[in-house]
Design an enzyme around this catalytic site. Structure first.
Site, PDB file in Angstrom:
ATOM      1  N   TYR A   1       0.818  -1.210   0.000  1.00 18.68           N
ATOM      2  CA  TYR A   1       0.000   0.000   0.000  1.00 18.68           C
ATOM      3  C   TYR A   1       0.852   1.261   0.000  1.00 18.68           C
ATOM      4  CZ  TYR A   1      -4.429   2.425   1.197  1.00 18.68           C
ATOM      5  OH  TYR A   1      -5.570   3.187   1.189  1.00 18.68           O
TER       6      TYR A   1
ATOM      7  N   ASP B   1      -0.387 -10.370  13.353  1.00 16.02           N
ATOM      8  CA  ASP B   1      -0.530  -9.247  12.426  1.00 16.02           C
ATOM      9  C   ASP B   1      -1.583  -8.264  12.940  1.00 16.02           C
ATOM     10  OD1 ASP B   1      -0.840  -7.546  10.239  1.00 16.02           O
ATOM     11  OD2 ASP B   1      -0.617  -9.162   8.769  1.00 16.02           O
TER      12      ASP B   1
ATOM     13  N   SER C   1       0.662  -7.935   1.278  1.00 10.38           N
ATOM     14  CA  SER C   1      -0.232  -6.913   1.816  1.00 10.38           C
ATOM     15  C   SER C   1      -1.204  -6.459   0.727  1.00 10.38           C
ATOM     16  CB  SER C   1       0.590  -5.763   2.407  1.00 10.38           C
ATOM     17  OG  SER C   1      -0.208  -4.954   3.228  1.00 10.38           O
TER      18      SER C   1
ATOM     19  N   HIS D   1       2.919  -8.216  10.623  1.00 10.04           N
ATOM     20  CA  HIS D   1       2.949  -7.669   9.263  1.00 10.04           C
ATOM     21  C   HIS D   1       4.365  -7.162   9.002  1.00 10.04           C
ATOM     22  CE1 HIS D   1       0.064  -6.710   6.054  1.00 10.04           C
ATOM     23  NE2 HIS D   1       0.844  -5.676   5.762  1.00 10.04           N
TER      24      HIS D   1
END
Length: 317
Positions: A89, A271, A181, A300
């Site tokens: 992202y 996560d 992700s 993560h």
């Protein structure tokens, strides 16, 4: 210590974000719209010389007339295989190094910049709602769910694969998808929209089960913009049901049953950015050959060994 549900609960979890009743029509109509676009593309040589591989910048026209940028590592001794890679992202398609490793093995690599993020792809979405703090919320205030940002990105990914299938020397049935992700979400999304994708490797995918993510510690996760949206647009949650229903159009768990490719998913059980339950909501709805690698001590973050496994996985495309 469990940051989310217990493992037995996770293995049974089916998600809670609602699915629009016309969800299937929405995506079939979107794919029909995609058919109207040209499969043409332009390439320019990258400013980097590597033996046995030629590096290109490829651009094509996506939904809304935007120019989408892709890095292409083209092997000199191709095997007919190709892998599409998607980034996390807000960043971009990354350095050439990982792509070169694949191309040295004869595998074409195409790494797409998501429109309007850190790379070179354009973004032309016009919406009436907020655009600050993230892309999940782009288009949420518009009456037409066609204006949701991620609809366009999912379609960009699908169109890229359709272009790849036209390139000489690439077997249209030997294409894989890979990412982490946001990239892990796109790897699965493109497999759901292009049934010829053969193998998918998705690392802690984003963009799933928005309502579950909001119910957790959303302001410390990748989904924090949902809280931002409510605070500024609907502070009393008077339209919360409508909001989550609209997010359902771009909810990965609802696309999962369309996937025909073999899937490997990787989840860090600690996560806090993309909570495990949101990932299990996707995995549990896959109706294909699938493997779920669970890392009890990881969140993560960098996950040991997975990149090498993915490399070997795609070598057998």
């Amino acid at each position: 210590m469990h940051m989310d549900m217990s493992l037995p609960e996770l293995k049974q979890y089916q998600g809670k974000n609602p699915k629009p009743t016309n969800f299937d029509w929405y995506w079939e109509a979107s794919l029909d719209e995609l058919k109207e676009l040209s499969l043409g593309y332009e390439i320019t040589a990258a400013d980097m010389a590597i033996s046995d591989v030629t590096l290109y910048h490829l651009t094509f026209t996506g939904i809304g007339g935007v120019r989408v940028h892709v890095k292409w590592a083209k092997p000199h001794r191709p095997t007919g295989q190709a892998v599409v890679m998607f980034h996390g992202y807000g960043v971009d398609s990354g350095d050439w190094l990982e792509k070169i490793a694949y191309a040295k093995e004869g595998i074409h690599v195409f790494a797409m910049d998501c429109r309007g993020q850190g790379g070179l792809s354009e973004d032309a979405i016009v919406t009436i709602g907020p655009t600050v703090r993230g892309h999940i919320i782009r288009g949420l205030k518009d009456q037409d769910p066609k204006n949701l940002y991620y609809r366009s990105v999912f379609l960009d990914a699908a169109h890229l694969v359709k272009i790849i299938q036209t390139i000489d020397g690439i077997d249209s049935n030997r294409i894989g998808s890979y990412g982490q992700s946001q990239g892990g979400a796109l790897a699965l999304a493109v497999a759901s929209l292009v049934p010829e994708i053969k193998k998918t490797y998705s690392v802690y995918p984003f963009l799933s089960d928005y309502k579950r993510a909001w119910e957790m510690d959303v302001t410390n996760s990748a989904y924090e913009e949902i809280s931002f949206y409510f605070r500024n647009v609907d502070p009393m949650h008077e339209k919360a049901d409508e909001t989550f229903l609209k997010l359902g159009y771009i909810d990965l768990q609802h696309l999962a049953s369309r996937i025909k490719s073999e899937v490997i998913m990787v989840t860090g059980m600690r996560d806090a950015i993309c909570p495990p339950s949101t990932q299990f909501a996707v995995f549990n709805k896959l109706n294909t050959k699938k493997t779920h690698h669970l890392y009890p001590e990881h969140g993560h973050e960098y996950i040991p060994l997975h990149a090498d496994e993915a490399f070997n996985y795609f070598r057998s495309l």
